[in-house]
Enzyme design. Structure first.
Site, PDB file in Angstrom:
ATOM      1  N   HIS A 132       1.176  -1.891 -36.584  1.00  0.00           N
ATOM      2  CA  HIS A 132       0.961  -3.306 -36.305  1.00  0.00           C
ATOM      3  C   HIS A 132       1.744  -4.108 -37.339  1.00  0.00           C
ATOM      4  CE1 HIS A 132      -1.310  -7.116 -36.135  1.00  0.00           C
ATOM      5  NE2 HIS A 132      -1.816  -6.726 -34.989  1.00  0.00           N
ATOM      6  N   ASP A 209      -4.747   1.825 -42.179  1.00  0.00           N
ATOM      7  CA  ASP A 209      -5.154   0.681 -41.369  1.00  0.00           C
ATOM      8  C   ASP A 209      -6.165   1.196 -40.349  1.00  0.00           C
ATOM      9  OD1 ASP A 209      -5.451  -1.193 -39.347  1.00  0.00           O
ATOM     10  OD2 ASP A 209      -3.320  -1.568 -39.082  1.00  0.00           O
ATOM     11  N   GLN A 212      -8.377   0.134 -35.648  1.00  0.00           N
ATOM     12  CA  GLN A 212      -8.720   0.788 -34.381  1.00  0.00           C
ATOM     13  C   GLN A 212      -9.568   2.040 -34.604  1.00  0.00           C
ATOM     14  OE1 GLN A 212      -8.058  -0.614 -31.487  1.00  0.00           O
ATOM     15  NE2 GLN A 212      -6.824  -2.248 -32.397  1.00  0.00           N
ATOM     16  N   LYS A 235     -13.390  -6.062 -34.348  1.00  0.00           N
ATOM     17  CA  LYS A 235     -13.018  -4.937 -33.489  1.00  0.00           C
ATOM     18  C   LYS A 235     -14.124  -3.889 -33.416  1.00  0.00           C
ATOM     19  CE  LYS A 235      -8.071  -5.531 -34.379  1.00  0.00           C
ATOM     20  NZ  LYS A 235      -7.653  -6.048 -33.071  1.00  0.00           N
ATOM     21  N   CYS A 373       1.788  -7.110 -31.188  1.00  0.00           N
ATOM     22  CA  CYS A 373       2.115  -7.174 -32.629  1.00  0.00           C
ATOM     23  C   CYS A 373       2.684  -5.838 -33.104  1.00  0.00           C
ATOM     24  CB  CYS A 373       0.902  -7.576 -33.462  1.00  0.00           C
ATOM     25  SG  CYS A 373       0.383  -9.280 -33.195  1.00  0.00           S
TER      26      CYS A 373
END
Length: 415
Positions: A132, A209, A212, A235, A373
């Site tokens: 991203h 990251d 997700q 999220k 993104c």
């Protein structure tokens, strides 16, 4: 109804769970809403909405230091939420869990504090082609400032990390590896443990990251062996504008403050300032108190579910979507990762993704279209973007059927 037989999962009742999410029960463009944009943001259960509302109705006050009852209650709820989140990711302690506005700010905090203190001219930061923009641009800015080099690990045609290339790219000049737990654009579940082990062999630190990750499967930062883990509340069924950075205590202790102001200080004078202890050293100003409390409620909600059954349900939704796509024809999946989060990213042959998304919305089906993104990844596949249907545990097989019925109608209108 599809001619295909829908899978039967007795351990997880998505129909019952979805009743906890009021936004799912609405009409959009004269159709019952089918919400398939969960990789962008998840819907919120009543428990989270109520927790935020209760704070503002009853306990609205700034946290820490005040002597009155409302502040005491707000502080207790705020710090209880931190404890819940620390336990949720198996942090060694609450002092390693720093509140941020989300994954983006958490990554920028590491780049702006650890990066500025530890990256020098000639050093390398390695990112992947799956990332991203939030896990690319901060490192680009840092590399430009320091005279360092941004190194990119490519992906295969399947949309998976090229681990053979990793062997050649990793050397002792690589000081940090930054990679996603799973791709927001393709769903690729990355082999983060293997990458971390290889990074360790050259002395590099690793940031994951986890935007997700946390909503889909249990995260154990100690077992992963990473140095930093960044994630967002919105999220994982919590409010927007709240998230967290987890970091190893020794690294956080050595890092300079990221922002200056209230809360992050121990004492201020014109002759000099001493800084607060962790985690407050990195939490300048009034925090998103309601957001943190809401995220704590989201953790409670997630932990009330059978997470293994929920993950199996999401995997079954993706498998069913792939079966429906093969049966439908005229659709091209972008990437084909063997291990993936519940994301189906695809193209309708001969159609622009934006046109497809608009026609789906007219039928009450919410998907995301565009580059997500992740423009470098789209350039890798030589496409402008994709249509992305992303599933959560409150989605049903009937939702998948609605998606493909809407796609069939969209194709008739387009062609």
């Amino acid at each position: 109804m599809s001619a295909l037989q829908q899978p039967q999962l007795n351990r997880f009742d998505a129909e019952a769970v979805r009743r906890d999410f009021p936004a799912l029960d609405q009409i959009v463009n004269d159709n019952a809403l089918v919400y398939l944009d969960n990789a962008a943001t998840t819907q919120k259960p009543d428990a989270v909405i109520d927790a935020v509302g209760d704070y503002y109705r009853n306990d609205n006050a700034n946290v820490h230091r005040a002597a009155h009852a409302l502040s005491g209650r707000a502080t207790a709820a705020f710090e209880a939420a931190r404890s819940k989140l620390a336990r949720f990711i198996n942090s060694a302690g609450t002092e390693e869990l720093i509140w941020t506005r989300g994954t983006t700010e958490a990554i920028n905090l590491v780049a702006g504090s650890w990066g500025r203190a530890n990256i020098a001219a000639g050093d390398k930061v390695l990112v992947t082609e799956l990332e991203h923009h939030s896990n690319i641009v901060p490192w680009q800015l840092l590399a430009q400032e320091k005279g360092a080099q941004l190194v990119v690990l490519p992906v295969t045609d399947r949309g998976e990390l090229d681990l053979d290339a990793l062997e050649t790219l990793l050397d002792e000049r690589v000081k940090l590896v930054a990679l996603s737990h799973a791709s927001n654009a393709l769903g690729t579940l990355n082999p983060v443990e293997a990458v971390i082990a290889k990074a360790r062999s050259v002395g590099a630190k690793v940031l994951v990251d986890g935007a997700q990750g946390a909503a889909h499967w249990p995260v154990d930062v100690q077992a992963l062996g990473c140095d930093f883990y960044a994630f967002s509340g919105h999220k994982m069924f919590g409010p927007t504008g709240i998230g967290a950075l987890w970091g190893r205590r020794d690294l956080l202790d050595a890092m300079p403050p990221y922002q200056g102001g209230g809360e992050m200080i121990e004492r201020v004078s014109f002759s000099g300032t001493t800084f607060n202890s962790l985690p407050y050293k990195f939490e300048a100003g009034t925090p998103n108190i309601a957001g943190a409390i809401g995220l704590g409620a989201a953790v409670d909600y997630i932990e009330s579910l059978d997470r293994s059954a929920a993950a199996q349900h999401e995997a079954a939704l993706l498998d069913y979507a792939l079966q429906r796509a093969a049966d439908c024809g005229g659709l091209t999946r972008v990437g084909a990762p063997q291990r993936a989060a519940s994301i189906y990213s695809f193209l309708v042959d001969g159609a622009h993704p934006g046109d497809v998304g608009m026609l789906l919305d007219q039928q009450g089906v919410a998907v995301r279209t565009g580059h997500h993104c992740a423009q470098p990844l789209m350039e890798r596949f030589a496409i402008p973007g994709t249509v992305r249907a992303s599933f959560s545990f409150y989605n049903t097989f009937a939702d998948v059927d609605r998606l493909f019925a809407a796609l069939e109608k969209a194709r008739r209108l387009l062609f």
